[in-house]
Scaffold this active site. Sequence first.
Site, PDB file in Angstrom:
ATOM      1  N   CYS C 148       0.796  -1.228   0.000  1.00 14.63           N
ATOM      2  CA  CYS C 148       0.000   0.000   0.000  1.00 14.63           C
ATOM      3  C   CYS C 148       0.832   1.282   0.000  1.00 14.63           C
ATOM      4  O   CYS C 148       0.488   2.248  -0.680  1.00 14.63           O
ATOM      5  CB  CYS C 148      -0.983  -0.010   1.174  1.00 14.63           C
ATOM      6  SG  CYS C 148      -0.268  -0.521   2.739  1.00 14.63           S
ATOM      7  N   HIS C 241      -2.427   6.729   3.299  1.00 14.31           N
ATOM      8  CA  HIS C 241      -0.993   6.665   3.614  1.00 14.31           C
ATOM      9  C   HIS C 241      -0.309   7.898   3.020  1.00 14.31           C
ATOM     10  O   HIS C 241      -0.455   8.183   1.830  1.00 14.31           O
ATOM     11  CB  HIS C 241      -0.366   5.408   3.005  1.00 14.31           C
ATOM     12  CG  HIS C 241      -0.684   4.149   3.752  1.00 14.31           C
ATOM     13  ND1 HIS C 241      -1.521   4.092   4.834  1.00 14.31           N
ATOM     14  CD2 HIS C 241      -0.234   2.868   3.566  1.00 14.31           C
ATOM     15  CE1 HIS C 241      -1.591   2.836   5.278  1.00 14.31           C
ATOM     16  NE2 HIS C 241      -0.830   2.084   4.522  1.00 14.31           N
TER      17      HIS C 241
END
Lengths: 348, 348, 348, 348
Positions: C148, C241
């Site tokens: 990710c 993120h």
Amino acid sequence: MPRIPVAVLGATGAVGQKLLAALASHPSFEVAQVVASAERIGRRLGSEIRWREAGTIPDQIADLVFTAAEPAAGVRLAFSALDAPIAREVEPRFAAAGVLVVSNASAFRMTEDVPLIIPEVNADHLALLATQRRRRGWTGGILTNPNCSTAVLATALAPLHAAFGVEQAVVATLQAASGAGYPGVSSLDLLDNVIPFIGGEEDKIETECARLLGRCEGRAIVPAPLTVAAMVHRVPVIDGHLVSASVRFRTAPSVDEATQALATFVGSEIVRALPSSPARPIEVEARPDRPQPRLDRDRGQGMTVTVGRLRPCPVHHLRFVAMGHNLVRGAAGAALQNGELALAAGEL
Amino acid sequence: MPRIPVAVLGATGAVGQKLLAALASHPSFEVAQVVASAERIGRRLGSEIRWREAGTIPDQIADLVFTAAEPAAGVRLAFSALDAPIAREVEPRFAAAGVLVVSNASAFRMTEDVPLIIPEVNADHLALLATQRRRRGWTGGILTNPNCSTAVLATALAPLHAAFGVEQAVVATLQAASGAGYPGVSSLDLLDNVIPFIGGEEDKIETECARLLGRCEGRAIVPAPLTVAAMVHRVPVIDGHLVSASVRFRTAPSVDEATQALATFVGSEIVRALPSSPARPIEVEARPDRPQPRLDRDRGQGMTVTVGRLRPCPVHHLRFVAMGHNLVRGAAGAALQNGELALAAGEL
Amino acid sequence: MPRIPVAVLGATGAVGQKLLAALASHPSFEVAQVVASAERIGRRLGSEIRWREAGTIPDQIADLVFTAAEPAAGVRLAFSALDAPIAREVEPRFAAAGVLVVSNASAFRMTEDVPLIIPEVNADHLALLATQRRRRGWTGGILTNPNCSTAVLATALAPLHAAFGVEQAVVATLQAASGAGYPGVSSLDLLDNVIPFIGGEEDKIETECARLLGRCEGRAIVPAPLTVAAMVHRVPVIDGHLVSASVRFRTAPSVDEATQALATFVGSEIVRALPSSPARPIEVEARPDRPQPRLDRDRGQGMTVTVGRLRPCPVHHLRFVAMGHNLVRGAAGAALQNGELALAAGEL
Amino acid sequence: MPRIPVAVLGATGAVGQKLLAALASHPSFEVAQVVASAERIGRRLGSEIRWREAGTIPDQIADLVFTAAEPAAGVRLAFSALDAPIAREVEPRFAAAGVLVVSNASAFRMTEDVPLIIPEVNADHLALLATQRRRRGWTGGILTNPNCSTAVLATALAPLHAAFGVEQAVVATLQAASGAGYPGVSSLDLLDNVIPFIGGEEDKIETECARLLGRCEGRAIVPAPLTVAAMVHRVPVIDGHLVSASVRFRTAPSVDEATQALATFVGSEIVRALPSSPARPIEVEARPDRPQPRLDRDRGQGMTVTVGRLRPCPVHHLRFVAMGHNLVRGAAGAALQNGELALAAGEL
């Protein structure tokens, strides 16, 4: 069909931005005027606003230029997200000048001839507008929606009151940070913390509920004969006010009866057809740990109140948890829906 | 004076670690035994435990080695932070073997002959221990402290009940994450969120309060004739349970009278002298936005309950907010203080 | 056109639920099979899953019944959100049985003949699938998307690498809780806290970037000649993120040149036409305090990476901040887009 | 021994309150004067201040009355927590009037003849004070401590620089909300979010480090020949700044050598004896997921910097994580320790 030009009063705050975002793609209304305090007049909205909604500000909104607090030519409808002290001064001026002000401010909510409306709950209170206009000689008017916590609570109480007669309710609120506007509550006050106080909030919840659930009799509202005690708390949540309630009824319902009343609650036909009305104003949750603000606040585009944990109460009759989006069902969406109601009812 | 050797049952969890940290520098007690589940027996505590208290684990604690669930030679006192199902099995075994188990578990709190004690509130319930020993043929015994939310609520209610007679209370709790132990609640459930449900918690609050405020009559506790309705919520707070209460009394006090009763509340002389007893079990806050978990939970080393926002209630008589440290006043500190009480009362 | 039946492996976790939610309204794919661990086989998905996405689980998904880990008849495509150890065993079995497994697991990402793809970045690596099938004798295959954080970083680096040649990058990540799955990180570890460690993550970021930006030469990928140093942190954020990077180039660009390269970045024509491809894979933000996870993670339905704060670096050449939705661009959306790419490329 | 009377400039903010709390029980200093802006002069501190430290404001502090910004009779030492623009004006006035101003403000940190000191790192820079007094004709003076993130980073770099020669460092900070003062950052900006920007912060970190680690040569500081690149982020943490660093050295140490240098780091004998000096200015953590702000910020009463995750760096030589309490080691405690150093060095 051309969209109706509207003004937004108090466009820069949290509720104002939510209004602008919703109006950017509204089927009936189009922002034609944005009103701000003196020092911003003449400046471009896109340069002045610190956009707090997700992503970037819609282009057609960004290019609007702030005007002084006088209705622009052709504007017959205004949405107000002003603070109460300013609302008290500006909104009547617009109303007198022929504009219908649909206000989220608390300034006139409890004023005798000002309708305080949640369309699914008491759309008939709109009749008060005629009295208001006659009495004040206004061609416009003022129409209000309730406090953000009240909006959640009163929506959940409405079908229960209609069916079983609410007499007393002790409620505790867990309110999101966005309810205090921006910048509002300091992160140092809210991270790893709870604040058991919100100025004026308990009084608003306690008085507005009785008015919303009251009867419109000719020229005034007869408040519902119920007593609400509120205990309010600010919690580290972005959006979504949660209300836990312990309620005494005239005729105590079973959990099933109460569930049934809540789950089948709908507004009138005219209300159901409004663009901002959700498919269901109330959704009842069977999962034992719901509603939760983060997971349930966006139901019905933020206009649905989720009710859960219906269970008996050892002190009163019934306990439940209601939760709704404070900036949508509790503020911007509520005002928008009220504006749509006024339009549908021929009040524009 | 040499410190008394004690066992800790369930040392690895959140409450167990708090116990270990407190016992590391306790004037009367010294950890001599740590009991864990089968797979840990023989292993060094410092290697097994994921230390969640601040800083590093005290050296003398780290070197302890986990034993099976049988009292070590010379151990007459045990503090239990076991989960209820395991407590139900292990605690009686220790009690039968001559150990006084001071337990934070819920397993036996409502058992007829087991004292449930907050020393400042009902130290006299300790008399039940004699009945318990006689009836069960134990030389040890079991002594319990209440659920973490109950500890905060019952402490605040105690002086009010003594002076004015509590009849009904509708309470809403805003409970910290640490109340669920470690790892407990997922961050995905608690960031930007509230969970309006904690399994079994409402029942514990509702039943334990009446027992704590009840009268010890010979061989049993006569519960106080009051009804509590609890609405519980988990909030994104590390430590500190906040309880908002709306209370009806037999004789309604004014806000000043209630404040006076709360602010002057003290335990008996013997209780005040216990090492874990705070200078004041209750502190009353005049600041309108207090108590707050993060700012007030460490008062009295976590043993003081802070009460604020005393105000009339439109439904019942009085509303207030009470807040205390759930792991200290509500768990580890409560057990420790109960152990100290037993020592002072000659029950060891 | 009838939708293609697909299987979802590992449907109950955070990524699996995101996949199910996206597939419920996908134009080309339809969930026909859900695979779970042994104890769930035969049970209804709606009863087994603790739905963590907003609102309620879509009805057509809820009624699916878990099967064992063997491809159902007619299923030629599977999306895998399995944990790496299980993926290592199950995915080859599906591939051998003729199913193209589009996997979010890390198990095979760095395997020589397994394509690791971000469609806008290196869709041409899909050619590796032919080698894989030939070498292994599979009629299906395995196709992976990156970790990710890597997904966010590599997307931002891709146009810079193409234009200026990335040589070195020191990056710090601030990663959301959902990246650890559910229940994942305890709230006690994340409230008012940061964890500067995520097992295996730094290695994944450092190795996957070079592979993604590498050249596909016949039967293998020649990694890009660049070195990445990662310093990872878990922060109290739900989704999104954020990666801060300091980068050295072969040919140092000015801030304007870098901005230009990022803002004009698009995938190939075939990639732009995929249903999950956002209008722009990268949006460049001029506001000095953006991107922010909460405000920018949902751009492009979670598939757009927002880059901001482009500025010179006193140690290397350029610094910037990139942010993307870890469960969408970094997991479920990435897998979906890879599945769409395989379909468009005739690999199904 | 009577305590030395001191003034506090800027007493109402987050750093000022931390100073007041620490001074309330300080062995050598006693608050004799509190200075505030014009509208507060003559008012009681206890009535004006919104106390944000835990519990209640100490009584002897609460009764102080705000004065204008002129030194009171008998005051020879002042601690300043003023904002930079006000500090620029007020601090020289106090210095000229014979007061040694120990300042946390950034106003004069980089001024040629003003010492910028972390006692364990560069206490010898105090020699600059003589130059400052001579050059400016002051009998008092100005002495500063670094920016809060710099304090953490420079403390960790100091022993490494002394032993191995730091040449380059790329650092990412994850900074607590309290670093922005009160009210500082809105909760709406920080809940479920990260802000990758703090105005002026990167420049302060980059310039102050070289000065702190520089050599004092007669009348000036020769900055250390090192380059720092900072990437700053605000995270939802109350207290504790975390800095992740990737460092290149003149002579690359092994992880063991670096650990050794950090773990054995102590200040000079005179510095170790200061009341605010912790037992160890740096503690090295072996646990892979430490330091963490919430669990490690209070080590050494907030004056210890915890360093962990020492590991090689693929781009530079070494990576590590350093964390310290921004309001203590990074502000109020740093100023206090500097005042103690001045006292011990005979500069008062």
